[in-house]
Design a protein around this motif. Structure first.
Motif, mmCIF file in Angstrom:
data_model
loop_
_atom_site.group_PDB
_atom_site.id
_atom_site.type_symbol
_atom_site.label_atom_id
_atom_site.label_comp_id
_atom_site.label_asym_id
_atom_site.label_seq_id
_atom_site.Cartn_x
_atom_site.Cartn_y
_atom_site.Cartn_z
ATOM 1 N N TYR A 98 32.362 -94.884 3.512
ATOM 2 C CA TYR A 98 32.344 -93.720 2.628
ATOM 3 C C TYR A 98 31.285 -92.678 3.014
ATOM 4 C CZ TYR A 98 33.994 -97.702 -0.177
ATOM 5 O OH TYR A 98 34.617 -98.839 -0.628
ATOM 6 N N PRO A 99 31.408 -91.482 2.441
ATOM 7 C CA PRO A 99 30.289 -90.540 2.454
ATOM 8 C C PRO A 99 29.091 -91.142 1.714
ATOM 9 C CG PRO A 99 32.327 -89.426 1.839
ATOM 10 C CD PRO A 99 32.612 -90.903 1.830
ATOM 11 N N ARG A 100 27.910 -90.608 1.985
ATOM 12 C CA ARG A 100 26.677 -91.214 1.478
ATOM 13 C C ARG A 100 26.629 -91.314 -0.048
ATOM 14 N NH1 ARG A 100 22.812 -94.211 4.237
ATOM 15 N NH2 ARG A 100 20.945 -94.362 2.932
ATOM 16 N N ASP A 101 27.054 -90.270 -0.733
ATOM 17 C CA ASP A 101 26.929 -90.303 -2.190
ATOM 18 C C ASP A 101 27.776 -91.404 -2.813
ATOM 19 O OD1 ASP A 101 29.266 -88.858 -1.492
ATOM 20 O OD2 ASP A 101 29.253 -87.760 -3.386
ATOM 21 N N VAL A 102 28.947 -91.639 -2.247
ATOM 22 C CA VAL A 102 29.812 -92.708 -2.749
ATOM 23 C C VAL A 102 29.231 -94.070 -2.373
ATOM 24 C CG1 VAL A 102 32.122 -93.719 -2.636
ATOM 25 C CG2 VAL A 102 31.850 -91.231 -2.733
ATOM 26 N N ALA A 103 28.747 -94.194 -1.144
ATOM 27 C CA ALA A 103 28.141 -95.450 -0.703
ATOM 28 C C ALA A 103 26.962 -95.832 -1.582
ATOM 29 C CB ALA A 103 27.708 -95.340 0.752
ATOM 30 N N GLU A 104 26.182 -94.847 -2.000
ATOM 31 C CA GLU A 104 25.015 -95.129 -2.845
ATOM 32 C C GLU A 104 25.426 -95.646 -4.229
ATOM 33 O OE1 GLU A 104 22.891 -91.446 -2.579
ATOM 34 O OE2 GLU A 104 21.719 -92.117 -0.848
ATOM 35 N N LEU A 105 26.599 -95.249 -4.699
ATOM 36 C CA LEU A 105 27.092 -95.782 -5.972
ATOM 37 C C LEU A 105 27.422 -97.265 -5.844
ATOM 38 C CD1 LEU A 105 29.407 -92.882 -7.210
ATOM 39 C CD2 LEU A 105 27.131 -93.496 -8.055
ATOM 40 N N PHE A 106 27.873 -97.689 -4.676
ATOM 41 C CA PHE A 106 28.118 -99.110 -4.442
ATOM 42 C C PHE A 106 26.799 -99.888 -4.464
ATOM 43 C CE2 PHE A 106 29.364 -102.636 -1.346
ATOM 44 C CZ PHE A 106 30.049 -103.368 -2.305
ATOM 45 N N VAL A 107 25.773 -99.329 -3.853
ATOM 46 C CA VAL A 107 24.453 -99.965 -3.876
ATOM 47 C C VAL A 107 23.968 -100.137 -5.317
ATOM 48 C CG1 VAL A 107 22.029 -99.723 -3.217
ATOM 49 C CG2 VAL A 107 23.835 -99.122 -1.577
ATOM 50 N N ALA A 108 24.131 -99.096 -6.131
ATOM 51 C CA ALA A 108 23.717 -99.173 -7.535
ATOM 52 C C ALA A 108 24.523 -100.223 -8.292
ATOM 53 C CB ALA A 108 23.879 -97.801 -8.195
ATOM 54 N N PHE A 109 25.803 -100.307 -8.000
ATOM 55 C CA PHE A 109 26.688 -101.297 -8.623
ATOM 56 C C PHE A 109 26.204 -102.713 -8.301
ATOM 57 C CE2 PHE A 109 30.563 -103.927 -8.423
ATOM 58 C CZ PHE A 109 31.133 -103.678 -9.660
ATOM 59 N N LEU A 110 25.862 -102.942 -7.037
ATOM 60 C CA LEU A 110 25.355 -104.254 -6.635
ATOM 61 C C LEU A 110 23.990 -104.543 -7.269
ATOM 62 C CD1 LEU A 110 26.332 -104.149 -2.844
ATOM 63 C CD2 LEU A 110 27.483 -105.444 -4.647
ATOM 64 N N ALA A 111 23.140 -103.521 -7.314
ATOM 65 C CA ALA A 111 21.812 -103.703 -7.908
ATOM 66 C C ALA A 111 21.916 -104.135 -9.365
ATOM 67 C CB ALA A 111 21.004 -102.419 -7.788
ATOM 68 N N ASP A 112 22.881 -103.593 -10.093
ATOM 69 C CA ASP A 112 23.087 -103.976 -11.489
ATOM 70 C C ASP A 112 23.432 -105.455 -11.618
ATOM 71 O OD1 ASP A 112 22.528 -101.518 -12.549
ATOM 72 O OD2 ASP A 112 24.615 -100.906 -12.815
ATOM 73 N N ALA A 113 23.982 -106.017 -10.544
ATOM 74 C CA ALA A 113 24.335 -107.441 -10.539
ATOM 75 C C ALA A 113 23.222 -108.303 -9.952
ATOM 76 C CB ALA A 113 25.619 -107.648 -9.742
ATOM 77 N N GLY A 114 22.057 -107.694 -9.679
ATOM 78 C CA GLY A 114 20.930 -108.440 -9.155
ATOM 79 C C GLY A 114 20.983 -108.709 -7.671
ATOM 80 N N ILE A 115 21.768 -107.916 -6.958
ATOM 81 C CA ILE A 115 21.926 -108.090 -5.507
ATOM 82 C C ILE A 115 21.098 -107.039 -4.790
ATOM 83 C CG2 ILE A 115 23.587 -108.046 -3.594
ATOM 84 C CD1 ILE A 115 25.684 -108.809 -5.957
ATOM 85 N N ASP A 116 20.281 -107.471 -3.849
ATOM 86 C CA ASP A 116 19.367 -106.599 -3.115
ATOM 87 C C ASP A 116 20.046 -106.093 -1.844
ATOM 88 O OD1 ASP A 116 17.176 -105.310 -2.036
ATOM 89 O OD2 ASP A 116 16.152 -107.149 -1.434
ATOM 90 N N VAL A 117 20.260 -104.789 -1.761
ATOM 91 C CA VAL A 117 20.818 -104.179 -0.542
ATOM 92 C C VAL A 117 19.647 -103.800 0.357
ATOM 93 C CG1 VAL A 117 22.185 -102.294 0.402
ATOM 94 C CG2 VAL A 117 22.862 -103.355 -1.763
ATOM 95 N N VAL A 118 19.457 -104.556 1.442
ATOM 96 C CA VAL A 118 18.304 -104.340 2.320
ATOM 97 C C VAL A 118 18.538 -103.209 3.312
ATOM 98 C CG1 VAL A 118 17.514 -106.709 2.055
ATOM 99 C CG2 VAL A 118 19.041 -106.139 3.953
ATOM 100 N N SER A 119 19.799 -102.850 3.515
ATOM 101 C CA SER A 119 20.097 -101.697 4.365
ATOM 102 C C SER A 119 21.467 -101.135 4.005
ATOM 103 C CB SER A 119 20.069 -102.062 5.856
ATOM 104 O OG SER A 119 21.105 -102.964 6.179
ATOM 105 N N LEU A 120 21.592 -99.820 4.124
ATOM 106 C CA LEU A 120 22.851 -99.130 3.831
ATOM 107 C C LEU A 120 23.194 -98.198 4.980
ATOM 108 C CD1 LEU A 120 25.205 -98.108 2.032
ATOM 109 C CD2 LEU A 120 23.578 -96.486 1.031
#
Length: 247
Positions: free
Chosen positions: A130-152
Motif C-alpha cells: 500500500y501507500p504509506r498512509d494506508v500501511a500505517e493504519l495497518f500498523v495501528a491496527f496491529l498495535a491495538d492488538a498488542g503486536i509490535d511492528v519493528v519495521s514497516l
C-alpha cells in the motif's frame, strides 16, 4: 465434524487480482472455497476502502451465497477491514455474519491478528504493497492488538490490479528486502498479491514464518469452520506439529 463432505468457506473478494489463490488452496487442503466478488474503485485510498468494506457492499457479497451451505464466511480484504480500526473491524465481521444468517465470519484483518497469536508471535516486520498512509493504519491496527511492528515498508502501489500483476520474483524480493532481524515473522498484507504458491520460498528467503493475506484468510476461515489440516506448502501457519486451536 465434516465427515462425508468437504468443509465450505465462502470468500467475499474485492474486484479481481489474486482470487486464483483460493482454488489453489482448496485443492491442496481438500476443502471448498467458493469465491464471489464485490466491486469498488480498486484504489488503496482510505475513502475508497471504507466504501468497499461498507455494510451494504458486504451484505451484497453475502447474498451471493444464499444457496450455499457455508461452514464459515470470510471478507478477503486486509485494507478493507483494518481501515475501520480494531473495533470497527469487529463490528464489520459481526454485521457480515448477520447478513449471512449467522455463519461464523472473519476478515483478513482479523485473521492476521488471530494467526499472529496462534504462532505466539509479538514482533513483526510488515512489507505492505500500500501507500504509506494506508500501511500505517495497518500498523495501528496491529498495535491495538498488542503486536509490535519493528519495521514497516510500503511499496506505494495505488491499485489492487497493479499488485495482482507482480511477479513471484518481485514478491519474493519485496519480502526478503523488508525483513528485520528483530522480527519473529514477516507480514505481507494484501489479498491482491499472489503468495500461496510461493510460501515455502518466502519462508526460505527470510528464515522465519511469513504470513500473507490470502494464507491467513484461508487458515482463519477453516478454523472458524472447525477444520484444521497440516499443509507445509502453505507455510508455518499450516504445519501439522503446531497447535492452531484444533477442535
Amino acid at each position: 465434524m465434516h465427515r462425508g463432505r468437504r468443509p465450505t468457506v465462502g470468500v467475499v473478494y474485492p474486484d479481481h487480482a489474486a482470487e486464483d489463490d483460493y482454488p489453489f488452496a482448496a485443492e491442496l487442503l481438500g476443502v471448498t472455497l467458493p469465491v464471489v466478488h464485490i466491486y469498488g474503485t480498486d484504489l488503496h485510498a482510505v475513502p475508497e476502502l471504507l466504501d468497499l468494506g461498507s455494510p451494504a457492499k458486504l451484505a451484497g457479497g453475502a447474498a451471493q451465497f444464499a444457496d450455499e451451505r457455508l461452514d464459515a464466511l470470510v471478507w478477503a480484504c486486509t485494507s478493507g477491514s483494518f481501515v475501520y480500526g480494531s473495533e470497527g473491524a469487529r463490528t464489520q465481521v459481526e454485521q457480515l455474519s448477520r447478513a449471512a444468517g449467522g455463519v461464523p465470519t472473519t476478515s483478513t484483518g482479523v485473521a492476521f491478528v488471530a494467526a499472529i497469536r496462534s504462532l505466539g508471535i509479538t514482533r513483526v516486520a510488515v512489507a505492505a504493497s500500500y501507500p504509506r498512509d494506508v500501511a500505517e493504519l495497518f500498523v495501528a491496527f496491529l498495535a491495538d492488538a498488542g503486536i509490535d511492528v519493528v519495521s514497516l515498508a510500503d511499496a506505494g502501489i495505488d491499485t489492487a490490479a497493479e499488485v495482482g500483476a507482480l511477479t513471484e520474483e518481485a514478491v519474493l524480493e519485496f519480502a526478503r528486502n523488508n525483513d528485520h532481524p528483530d522480527a519473529q515473522a514477516v507480514l505481507v498484507p494484501d489479498t491482491a498479491m499472489h503468495t500461496l504458491r510461493i510460501l515455502r520460498e518466502l519462508e526460505k528467503e527470510t528464515g522465519k514464518p511469513v504470513l500473507t493475506a490470502n494464507q491467513v484468510t484461508v487458515w482463519h476461515g477453516l478454523e472458524l469452520a472447525g477444520y484444521t489440516v497440516g499443509c507445509p506448502e502453505l507455510g508455518s501457519l499450516f504445519e501439522e506439529d503446531i497447535d492452531h486451536g484444533a477442535r
